[in-house]
Design an enzyme around this catalytic site. Sequence first.
Site: not given
Length: 493
Positions: A247-248
Amino acid sequence: MENEIRVRFAPSPTGYLHIGGARTAVYNWLFAKKHNGKFILRIEDTDTERSTEASTEGILDGLRWLGILWDEGPNLQSNNIEKHKKIALKLLSTGHAYKCFCTKEGLDARRELAKEEKRAYKYEKTCTNLTEDEIKEKESKGMPFVVRFKVPEGEGSVIFKDVVYGINEKKYEDIEDFVILRSDGSPLYLLSNAVDDINDRITHVIRGQDGLANTPRQILIYEALGITPPVFAHMPLTLDTKKEKISKRKHGEVVAVQFYREKGFIPWALVNFLVLLGWHTSDDREIFTREELIDAFTLEGVSKSNSIFNYKPGDPKFFTDPKALSINATYLRSMPVEELNVYLKPLFMNAGLWRDEYESVKKNWFNKTIDLIRSRYHTLNDFVNLGRAYFSDEFPVDEAASKKNILKHPHLKDIFPLLAERLGECPAWEISDIEATIRQFIEEKAENPGTVINGIRTVVSGQSVGPGLFELIEVIGKERVIERLKNTLVLYK
Ligand code: GLU
Protein backbone atom coordinates in the site's frame (compact mmCIF):
# COMPACT_ATOMS: atom_id res chain seq x y z
CA MET A 1 -20.82 -10.70 -31.76
CA GLU A 2 -22.08 -13.71 -29.93
CA ASN A 3 -19.64 -15.67 -27.79
CA GLU A 4 -17.27 -12.75 -27.83
CA ILE A 5 -14.99 -12.68 -24.80
CA ARG A 6 -15.55 -9.44 -22.91
CA VAL A 7 -13.53 -8.48 -19.85
CA ARG A 8 -13.11 -5.29 -17.93
CA PHE A 9 -10.81 -3.43 -15.61
CA ALA A 10 -12.90 -1.51 -13.11
CA PRO A 11 -10.73 0.65 -10.88
CA SER A 12 -12.15 3.02 -8.30
CA PRO A 13 -10.50 6.40 -8.90
CA THR A 14 -9.48 6.96 -5.30
CA GLY A 15 -5.72 7.10 -5.80
CA TYR A 16 -2.96 6.56 -8.33
CA LEU A 17 -2.68 3.44 -10.50
CA HIS A 18 -1.20 0.91 -8.15
CA ILE A 19 0.99 -1.97 -9.36
CA GLY A 20 -1.57 -4.50 -8.03
CA GLY A 21 -4.34 -2.81 -10.02
CA ALA A 22 -2.14 -2.48 -13.07
CA ARG A 23 -1.43 -6.19 -12.90
CA THR A 24 -5.17 -6.95 -12.88
CA ALA A 25 -5.55 -4.65 -15.90
CA VAL A 26 -2.72 -6.47 -17.69
CA TYR A 27 -4.26 -9.89 -17.01
CA ASN A 28 -7.61 -8.72 -18.37
CA TRP A 29 -5.98 -7.17 -21.40
CA LEU A 30 -3.93 -10.29 -22.13
CA PHE A 31 -6.97 -12.50 -21.83
CA ALA A 32 -8.95 -10.29 -24.22
CA LYS A 33 -6.09 -10.17 -26.72
CA LYS A 34 -5.57 -13.88 -26.58
CA HIS A 35 -9.22 -14.59 -27.36
CA ASN A 36 -9.76 -11.74 -29.81
CA GLY A 37 -12.15 -10.31 -27.28
CA LYS A 38 -12.80 -6.85 -25.93
CA PHE A 39 -11.13 -5.14 -23.00
CA ILE A 40 -13.41 -2.57 -21.40
CA LEU A 41 -12.34 0.15 -19.03
CA ARG A 42 -14.86 1.13 -16.40
CA ILE A 43 -14.19 3.80 -13.82
CA GLU A 44 -16.13 2.95 -10.67
CA ASP A 45 -16.60 6.46 -9.41
CA THR A 46 -19.79 6.18 -7.40
CA ASP A 47 -18.04 6.80 -4.09
CA THR A 48 -18.21 10.52 -4.64
CA GLU A 49 -16.38 11.36 -1.43
CA ARG A 50 -13.27 9.43 -2.34
CA SER A 51 -13.26 9.57 -6.14
CA THR A 52 -11.36 12.32 -7.90
CA GLU A 53 -10.93 13.33 -11.50
CA ALA A 54 -7.21 13.60 -11.00
CA SER A 55 -7.14 9.97 -10.01
CA THR A 56 -9.14 8.97 -13.10
CA GLU A 57 -6.70 10.91 -15.25
CA GLY A 58 -3.77 9.23 -13.49
CA ILE A 59 -5.23 5.78 -14.11
CA LEU A 60 -5.82 6.48 -17.82
CA ASP A 61 -2.39 8.00 -18.15
CA GLY A 62 -0.71 5.05 -16.44
CA LEU A 63 -2.52 2.50 -18.60
CA ARG A 64 -1.67 4.42 -21.76
CA TRP A 65 1.97 4.58 -20.75
CA LEU A 66 2.01 0.83 -20.17
CA GLY A 67 0.42 0.30 -23.57
CA ILE A 68 -2.58 -1.42 -21.99
CA LEU A 69 -5.19 0.15 -24.20
CA TRP A 70 -8.89 -0.47 -23.87
CA ASP A 71 -11.35 -1.25 -26.64
CA GLU A 72 -14.36 0.39 -24.99
CA GLY A 73 -14.69 3.12 -22.42
CA PRO A 74 -13.71 4.64 -20.17
CA ASN A 75 -17.27 4.18 -18.96
CA LEU A 76 -18.10 6.09 -15.84
CA GLN A 77 -20.13 4.06 -13.39
CA SER A 78 -21.78 7.25 -12.15
CA ASN A 79 -23.49 7.61 -15.53
CA ASN A 80 -25.31 4.33 -14.97
CA ILE A 81 -26.94 4.98 -11.61
CA GLU A 82 -30.44 5.08 -13.08
CA LYS A 83 -29.85 1.64 -14.59
CA HIS A 84 -28.73 0.29 -11.21
CA LYS A 85 -31.85 1.67 -9.56
CA LYS A 86 -34.03 0.22 -12.26
CA ILE A 87 -32.65 -3.24 -11.61
CA ALA A 88 -33.19 -2.81 -7.87
CA LEU A 89 -36.81 -1.92 -8.51
CA LYS A 90 -37.16 -4.86 -10.84
CA LEU A 91 -35.88 -7.16 -8.10
CA LEU A 92 -38.39 -5.54 -5.78
CA SER A 93 -41.26 -6.13 -8.17
CA THR A 94 -40.32 -9.77 -8.75
CA GLY A 95 -40.13 -10.48 -5.01
CA HIS A 96 -36.34 -10.89 -4.98
CA ALA A 97 -36.01 -7.82 -2.84
CA TYR A 98 -38.05 -6.05 -0.22
CA LYS A 99 -38.40 -2.75 1.55
CA CYS A 100 -36.84 -2.67 4.97
CA PHE A 101 -38.03 0.00 7.39
CA CYS A 102 -35.71 -0.91 10.27
CA THR A 103 -34.10 2.25 11.57
CA LYS A 104 -30.38 2.73 11.74
CA GLU A 105 -30.61 3.15 15.52
CA GLY A 106 -32.55 -0.08 15.87
CA LEU A 107 -30.09 -1.99 13.73
CA ASP A 108 -27.11 -0.51 15.57
CA ALA A 109 -28.58 -1.58 18.89
CA ARG A 110 -29.16 -5.11 17.63
CA ARG A 111 -25.63 -5.27 16.23
CA GLU A 112 -24.26 -4.03 19.54
CA LEU A 113 -26.19 -6.66 21.46
CA ALA A 114 -24.84 -9.40 19.20
CA LYS A 115 -21.36 -8.12 19.84
CA GLU A 116 -21.88 -8.24 23.58
CA GLU A 117 -23.19 -11.77 23.29
CA LYS A 118 -20.21 -12.62 21.12
CA ARG A 119 -22.21 -13.84 18.15
CA ALA A 120 -21.93 -12.73 14.54
CA TYR A 121 -24.71 -10.35 13.64
CA LYS A 122 -26.91 -11.05 10.66
CA TYR A 123 -30.02 -9.08 9.77
CA GLU A 124 -32.99 -10.89 11.29
CA LYS A 125 -35.20 -10.50 8.23
CA THR A 126 -37.56 -8.40 10.35
CA CYS A 127 -39.12 -6.81 7.28
CA THR A 128 -39.01 -9.80 4.93
CA ASN A 129 -42.61 -10.70 5.19
CA LEU A 130 -44.39 -7.42 5.76
CA THR A 131 -47.85 -7.43 4.23
CA GLU A 132 -48.89 -4.98 1.54
CA ASP A 133 -50.95 -3.13 4.12
CA GLU A 134 -48.12 -2.90 6.61
CA ILE A 135 -45.86 -1.52 3.91
CA LYS A 136 -48.47 1.01 2.80
CA GLU A 137 -49.03 2.15 6.33
CA LYS A 138 -45.32 2.70 6.97
CA GLU A 139 -44.94 4.53 3.70
CA SER A 140 -47.91 6.72 4.40
CA LYS A 141 -46.24 7.75 7.65
CA GLY A 142 -43.24 8.77 5.57
CA MET A 143 -40.98 6.16 7.15
CA PRO A 144 -37.71 5.85 5.24
CA PHE A 145 -36.71 2.45 3.93
CA VAL A 146 -33.82 0.69 2.25
CA VAL A 147 -34.20 -2.10 -0.29
CA ARG A 148 -32.74 -5.42 0.71
CA PHE A 149 -32.04 -8.37 -1.52
CA LYS A 150 -33.96 -11.42 -0.39
CA VAL A 151 -31.50 -14.28 -0.03
CA PRO A 152 -33.25 -17.61 -0.64
CA GLU A 153 -34.18 -19.38 2.58
CA GLY A 154 -33.57 -22.95 3.54
CA GLU A 155 -30.78 -25.42 3.03
CA GLY A 156 -29.24 -24.36 -0.25
CA SER A 157 -26.07 -22.55 -1.07
CA VAL A 158 -24.38 -20.56 -3.78
CA ILE A 159 -21.79 -22.72 -5.49
CA PHE A 160 -19.44 -21.47 -8.16
CA LYS A 161 -16.09 -22.43 -9.58
CA ASP A 162 -13.49 -19.73 -9.57
CA VAL A 163 -10.91 -20.30 -12.28
CA VAL A 164 -8.06 -19.73 -9.82
CA TYR A 165 -9.46 -20.65 -6.41
CA GLY A 166 -11.65 -23.55 -7.48
CA ILE A 167 -15.03 -24.50 -6.04
CA ASN A 168 -16.51 -22.00 -3.61
CA GLU A 169 -19.62 -22.64 -1.60
CA LYS A 170 -21.53 -20.23 0.56
CA LYS A 171 -24.64 -21.39 2.39
CA TYR A 172 -27.71 -19.20 2.05
CA GLU A 173 -28.01 -19.12 5.81
CA ASP A 174 -24.59 -17.45 5.98
CA ILE A 175 -25.57 -14.64 3.67
CA GLU A 176 -27.38 -11.65 5.09
CA ASP A 177 -30.22 -10.03 3.19
CA PHE A 178 -27.98 -7.28 1.87
CA VAL A 179 -28.97 -3.73 1.09
CA ILE A 180 -29.08 -2.83 -2.61
CA LEU A 181 -30.67 0.65 -2.37
CA ARG A 182 -30.07 3.15 0.40
CA SER A 183 -32.93 5.13 1.92
CA ASP A 184 -32.07 8.05 -0.37
CA GLY A 185 -32.61 5.74 -3.33
CA SER A 186 -28.95 5.44 -4.27
CA PRO A 187 -27.66 1.99 -5.26
CA LEU A 188 -24.96 0.14 -3.34
CA TYR A 189 -21.68 -0.74 -4.92
CA LEU A 190 -22.20 -4.49 -4.98
CA LEU A 191 -25.33 -4.04 -7.09
CA SER A 192 -23.86 -1.35 -9.35
CA ASN A 193 -20.81 -3.47 -10.06
CA ALA A 194 -22.88 -6.50 -11.05
CA VAL A 195 -25.38 -4.48 -13.11
CA ASP A 196 -22.58 -2.81 -15.03
CA ASP A 197 -21.08 -6.21 -15.74
CA ILE A 198 -24.45 -7.35 -17.04
CA ASN A 199 -24.91 -4.27 -19.21
CA ASP A 200 -21.35 -4.48 -20.51
CA ARG A 201 -21.98 -8.16 -21.34
CA ILE A 202 -18.90 -9.18 -19.39
CA THR A 203 -18.10 -12.84 -19.89
CA HIS A 204 -15.15 -13.15 -17.47
CA VAL A 205 -14.70 -11.17 -14.28
CA ILE A 206 -10.97 -11.09 -13.66
CA ARG A 207 -10.32 -9.12 -10.50
CA GLY A 208 -8.38 -9.05 -7.24
CA GLN A 209 -8.89 -11.75 -4.65
CA ASP A 210 -10.57 -9.21 -2.38
CA GLY A 211 -13.57 -9.38 -4.73
CA LEU A 212 -14.13 -13.05 -3.88
CA ALA A 213 -16.22 -12.15 -0.82
CA ASN A 214 -18.68 -10.24 -3.04
CA THR A 215 -19.08 -13.00 -5.58
CA PRO A 216 -21.79 -15.17 -3.91
CA ARG A 217 -24.06 -12.15 -3.43
CA GLN A 218 -23.46 -11.02 -6.97
CA ILE A 219 -24.27 -14.48 -8.27
CA LEU A 220 -27.56 -14.30 -6.36
CA ILE A 221 -28.36 -11.07 -8.19
CA TYR A 222 -27.64 -12.74 -11.54
CA GLU A 223 -29.79 -15.71 -10.64
CA ALA A 224 -32.66 -13.52 -9.48
CA LEU A 225 -32.56 -11.74 -12.81
CA GLY A 226 -32.44 -15.01 -14.72
CA ILE A 227 -29.03 -14.19 -16.20
CA THR A 228 -26.13 -16.63 -16.42
CA PRO A 229 -23.29 -15.27 -14.28
CA PRO A 230 -19.92 -14.61 -15.91
CA VAL A 231 -16.90 -16.79 -15.24
CA PHE A 232 -15.06 -15.53 -12.17
CA ALA A 233 -11.28 -15.54 -11.88
CA HIS A 234 -9.80 -13.91 -8.80
CA MET A 235 -6.17 -12.89 -8.80
CA PRO A 236 -3.93 -13.47 -5.77
CA LEU A 237 -2.93 -10.48 -3.70
CA THR A 238 0.44 -8.84 -3.96
CA LEU A 239 2.24 -8.77 -0.61
CA ASP A 240 5.53 -7.41 0.60
CA THR A 241 8.33 -9.52 2.02
CA LYS A 242 6.65 -9.34 5.45
CA LYS A 243 3.50 -10.78 3.87
CA GLU A 244 1.63 -7.52 4.29
CA LYS A 245 -0.56 -6.11 1.55
CA ILE A 246 1.32 -3.50 -0.40
CA SER A 247 0.00 0.00 0.00
CA LYS A 248 1.02 3.56 -0.48
CA ARG A 249 0.85 4.20 3.23
CA LYS A 250 3.39 1.50 4.01
CA HIS A 251 5.56 1.47 0.91
CA GLY A 252 5.22 4.93 -0.58
CA GLU A 253 5.40 5.73 -4.24
CA VAL A 254 7.22 2.51 -5.16
CA VAL A 255 3.80 0.88 -5.61
CA ALA A 256 2.58 3.49 -8.12
CA VAL A 257 2.95 2.84 -11.84
CA GLN A 258 3.98 6.46 -12.46
CA PHE A 259 6.99 5.98 -10.23
CA TYR A 260 8.44 3.51 -12.72
CA ARG A 261 8.07 5.95 -15.56
CA GLU A 262 9.92 8.56 -13.53
CA LYS A 263 12.64 6.08 -12.63
CA GLY A 264 13.32 5.21 -16.25
CA PHE A 265 11.46 2.00 -16.89
CA ILE A 266 10.59 0.77 -20.34
CA PRO A 267 6.82 0.32 -20.16
CA TRP A 268 6.81 -3.16 -21.59
CA ALA A 269 9.48 -4.23 -19.10
CA LEU A 270 7.16 -3.19 -16.28
CA VAL A 271 4.26 -5.08 -17.87
CA ASN A 272 6.52 -8.12 -18.14
CA PHE A 273 7.45 -7.80 -14.46
CA LEU A 274 3.84 -7.29 -13.32
CA VAL A 275 2.66 -10.35 -15.19
CA LEU A 276 5.12 -12.50 -13.29
CA LEU A 277 3.66 -11.35 -9.97
CA GLY A 278 1.26 -14.26 -9.68
CA TRP A 279 1.58 -16.01 -13.02
CA HIS A 280 4.25 -18.19 -14.55
CA THR A 281 4.81 -20.70 -17.30
CA SER A 282 5.81 -24.26 -16.50
CA ASP A 283 9.39 -23.52 -17.50
CA ASP A 284 9.47 -20.30 -15.46
CA ARG A 285 10.34 -18.23 -18.43
CA GLU A 286 10.90 -14.57 -17.63
CA ILE A 287 11.14 -12.46 -20.77
CA PHE A 288 8.30 -12.27 -23.25
CA THR A 289 7.55 -10.10 -26.23
CA ARG A 290 4.00 -8.84 -26.48
CA GLU A 291 3.01 -11.61 -28.90
CA GLU A 292 4.75 -14.30 -26.87
CA LEU A 293 2.99 -13.19 -23.73
CA ILE A 294 -0.43 -13.08 -25.36
CA ASP A 295 0.24 -16.55 -26.65
CA ALA A 296 1.53 -17.97 -23.34
CA PHE A 297 -0.94 -16.37 -20.94
CA THR A 298 -3.71 -18.44 -19.42
CA LEU A 299 -5.85 -17.79 -16.37
CA GLU A 300 -5.11 -21.35 -15.30
CA GLY A 301 -1.45 -20.39 -14.97
CA VAL A 302 -2.32 -17.81 -12.30
CA SER A 303 -1.20 -18.99 -8.92
CA LYS A 304 -3.43 -19.28 -5.87
CA SER A 305 -0.77 -18.20 -3.47
CA ASN A 306 -0.19 -14.54 -2.96
CA SER A 307 2.66 -13.05 -4.90
CA ILE A 308 5.54 -11.29 -3.27
CA PHE A 309 6.72 -7.88 -4.29
CA ASN A 310 10.25 -8.31 -3.12
CA TYR A 311 10.91 -4.79 -2.03
CA LYS A 312 12.50 -3.90 1.25
CA PRO A 313 11.91 -0.30 2.19
CA GLY A 314 15.16 1.38 3.01
CA ASP A 315 17.39 -0.99 1.07
CA PRO A 316 19.77 1.51 -0.49
CA LYS A 317 20.86 -0.85 -3.24
CA PHE A 318 17.51 -1.34 -4.85
CA PHE A 319 14.76 1.22 -5.13
CA THR A 320 12.33 -1.50 -6.14
CA ASP A 321 12.08 -5.26 -6.50
CA PRO A 322 15.46 -6.39 -7.93
CA LYS A 323 13.62 -8.55 -10.41
CA ALA A 324 11.86 -5.51 -11.84
CA LEU A 325 15.24 -3.87 -12.30
CA SER A 326 16.79 -6.93 -13.85
CA ILE A 327 13.91 -7.32 -16.32
CA ASN A 328 14.17 -3.66 -17.25
CA ALA A 329 17.92 -4.07 -17.70
CA THR A 330 17.41 -7.07 -19.95
CA TYR A 331 15.16 -5.02 -22.20
CA LEU A 332 17.28 -1.93 -22.40
CA ARG A 333 20.43 -3.93 -23.02
CA SER A 334 19.00 -6.10 -25.75
CA MET A 335 16.59 -3.98 -27.76
CA PRO A 336 17.75 -2.43 -31.03
CA VAL A 337 19.55 0.83 -30.19
CA GLU A 338 17.31 2.82 -32.51
CA GLU A 339 14.31 1.62 -30.54
CA LEU A 340 15.98 2.46 -27.27
CA ASN A 341 16.74 5.93 -28.57
CA VAL A 342 13.04 6.65 -28.87
CA TYR A 343 12.86 6.40 -25.08
CA LEU A 344 16.17 8.16 -24.50
CA LYS A 345 15.66 11.25 -26.62
CA PRO A 346 13.12 12.96 -24.33
CA LEU A 347 15.25 12.13 -21.32
CA PHE A 348 18.34 13.59 -22.98
CA MET A 349 16.35 16.68 -23.87
CA ASN A 350 15.17 17.10 -20.32
CA ALA A 351 18.67 16.69 -19.01
CA GLY A 352 20.01 19.28 -21.47
CA LEU A 353 22.13 16.62 -23.14
CA TRP A 354 20.38 16.30 -26.48
CA ARG A 355 22.00 17.50 -29.70
CA ASP A 356 20.25 17.23 -33.04
CA GLU A 357 23.44 15.95 -34.65
CA TYR A 358 22.86 12.69 -32.76
CA GLU A 359 20.31 12.05 -35.47
CA SER A 360 22.50 13.23 -38.34
CA VAL A 361 26.29 13.56 -38.49
CA LYS A 362 26.91 12.07 -35.05
CA LYS A 363 24.32 9.36 -35.33
CA ASN A 364 26.84 6.53 -35.59
CA TRP A 365 28.81 7.86 -32.67
CA PHE A 366 25.69 8.27 -30.54
CA ASN A 367 24.42 4.78 -31.30
CA LYS A 368 27.81 3.24 -30.65
CA THR A 369 28.13 5.05 -27.33
CA ILE A 370 24.65 4.07 -26.19
CA ASP A 371 25.36 0.48 -27.13
CA LEU A 372 28.66 0.53 -25.25
CA ILE A 373 27.46 2.02 -21.99
CA ARG A 374 24.16 0.20 -21.67
CA SER A 375 25.69 -3.09 -20.66
CA ARG A 376 25.75 -2.02 -17.03
CA TYR A 377 22.64 0.08 -16.82
CA HIS A 378 19.32 -0.84 -15.24
CA THR A 379 17.16 2.15 -16.08
CA LEU A 380 16.83 4.75 -18.81
CA ASN A 381 17.77 7.37 -16.25
CA ASP A 382 21.17 5.75 -15.85
CA PHE A 383 22.10 6.99 -19.33
CA VAL A 384 21.73 10.63 -18.34
CA ASN A 385 22.91 10.24 -14.74
CA LEU A 386 25.71 7.67 -14.70
CA GLY A 387 26.46 8.29 -18.39
CA ARG A 388 26.56 12.06 -18.34
CA ALA A 389 30.31 12.25 -18.95
CA TYR A 390 29.87 10.72 -22.40
CA PHE A 391 27.66 13.57 -23.54
CA SER A 392 28.73 16.64 -21.60
CA ASP A 393 31.79 18.26 -20.12
CA GLU A 394 29.89 18.91 -16.95
CA PHE A 395 29.40 15.70 -15.08
CA PRO A 396 29.53 14.64 -11.47
CA VAL A 397 32.34 12.46 -10.19
CA ASP A 398 31.11 9.65 -8.01
CA GLU A 399 32.30 10.29 -4.48
CA ALA A 400 33.33 6.74 -3.64
CA ALA A 401 35.14 6.41 -6.97
CA SER A 402 36.99 9.63 -6.40
CA LYS A 403 38.07 8.61 -2.90
CA LYS A 404 39.25 5.19 -3.92
CA ASN A 405 40.72 5.86 -7.34
CA ILE A 406 41.94 9.45 -7.18
CA LEU A 407 42.41 10.89 -3.71
CA LYS A 408 44.29 7.85 -2.47
CA HIS A 409 46.84 8.27 -5.26
CA PRO A 410 48.10 11.88 -5.16
CA HIS A 411 50.75 11.29 -7.80
CA LEU A 412 48.11 10.78 -10.49
CA LYS A 413 47.64 14.54 -10.74
CA ASP A 414 51.27 14.79 -11.84
CA ILE A 415 51.37 11.95 -14.29
CA PHE A 416 47.96 12.29 -15.94
CA PRO A 417 48.83 15.58 -17.69
CA LEU A 418 51.85 13.76 -19.15
CA LEU A 419 49.64 10.92 -20.28
CA ALA A 420 47.34 13.50 -21.85
CA GLU A 421 50.20 14.80 -23.93
CA ARG A 422 51.15 11.31 -24.96
CA LEU A 423 47.61 10.51 -26.03
CA GLY A 424 47.63 13.73 -28.04
CA GLU A 425 50.32 12.16 -30.15
CA CYS A 426 48.27 9.05 -30.84
CA PRO A 427 48.36 8.62 -34.61
CA ALA A 428 44.78 7.41 -34.93
CA TRP A 429 42.09 7.57 -32.26
CA GLU A 430 41.43 3.86 -32.31
CA ILE A 431 41.17 1.35 -29.52
CA SER A 432 44.43 -0.45 -30.44
CA ASP A 433 46.48 2.76 -30.56
CA ILE A 434 44.93 4.06 -27.37
CA GLU A 435 45.67 0.83 -25.58
CA ALA A 436 49.24 0.64 -26.86
CA THR A 437 49.91 4.24 -25.80
CA ILE A 438 48.55 3.75 -22.30
CA ARG A 439 50.31 0.43 -21.73
CA GLN A 440 53.58 1.85 -22.88
CA PHE A 441 53.15 4.84 -20.60
CA ILE A 442 52.45 2.58 -17.62
CA GLU A 443 55.54 0.55 -18.35
CA GLU A 444 57.80 3.55 -18.78
CA LYS A 445 56.64 5.04 -15.51
CA ALA A 446 56.77 1.66 -13.80
CA GLU A 447 53.25 2.32 -12.59
CA ASN A 448 50.73 -0.10 -11.18
CA PRO A 449 48.41 -0.76 -14.16
CA GLY A 450 45.31 -1.08 -11.95
CA THR A 451 45.89 2.26 -10.29
CA VAL A 452 46.38 4.05 -13.58
CA ILE A 453 43.48 2.36 -15.33
CA ASN A 454 41.01 2.96 -12.48
CA GLY A 455 42.27 6.51 -12.17
CA ILE A 456 41.77 7.26 -15.86
CA ARG A 457 38.32 5.76 -15.79
CA THR A 458 37.27 7.94 -12.88
CA VAL A 459 38.80 11.13 -14.26
CA VAL A 460 37.36 10.62 -17.71
CA SER A 461 33.90 9.18 -16.92
CA GLY A 462 33.28 10.11 -13.27
CA GLN A 463 32.56 6.47 -12.42
CA SER A 464 34.45 3.50 -11.05
CA VAL A 465 32.76 0.98 -13.32
CA GLY A 466 31.78 1.03 -16.94
CA PRO A 467 32.73 -0.43 -20.28
CA GLY A 468 36.28 -1.49 -21.18
CA LEU A 469 38.60 1.46 -20.59
CA PHE A 470 40.01 1.72 -24.11
CA GLU A 471 36.58 1.60 -25.71
CA LEU A 472 35.38 4.17 -23.24
CA ILE A 473 38.26 6.47 -24.11
CA GLU A 474 37.64 6.02 -27.79
CA VAL A 475 33.98 7.05 -27.64
CA ILE A 476 34.44 9.92 -25.21
CA GLY A 477 36.79 11.37 -27.81
CA LYS A 478 40.32 12.65 -28.05
CA GLU A 479 39.78 16.27 -27.08
CA ARG A 480 37.61 15.52 -24.11
CA VAL A 481 39.86 12.81 -22.74
CA ILE A 482 42.96 14.97 -23.04
CA GLU A 483 41.21 17.90 -21.41
CA ARG A 484 39.98 15.82 -18.50
CA LEU A 485 43.36 14.18 -17.87
CA LYS A 486 45.07 17.57 -17.95
CA ASN A 487 42.67 18.83 -15.34
CA THR A 488 43.03 15.92 -12.94
CA LEU A 489 44.28 18.35 -10.33
CA VAL A 490 40.83 19.84 -9.83
CA LEU A 491 39.61 16.56 -8.38
CA TYR A 492 41.91 17.00 -5.39
CA LYS A 493 40.21 20.20 -4.27
N1 GLU B 1 -13.80 -0.99 -8.23
C1 GLU B 1 -13.36 -2.22 -7.66
C2 GLU B 1 -11.96 -2.01 -7.11
O1 GLU B 1 -11.30 -1.06 -7.51
C3 GLU B 1 -13.32 -3.30 -8.70
C4 GLU B 1 -13.98 -4.57 -8.27
C5 GLU B 1 -14.20 -5.49 -9.46
O2 GLU B 1 -13.31 -5.56 -10.33
O3 GLU B 1 -15.25 -6.09 -9.53
O4 GLU B 1 -11.56 -2.76 -6.27
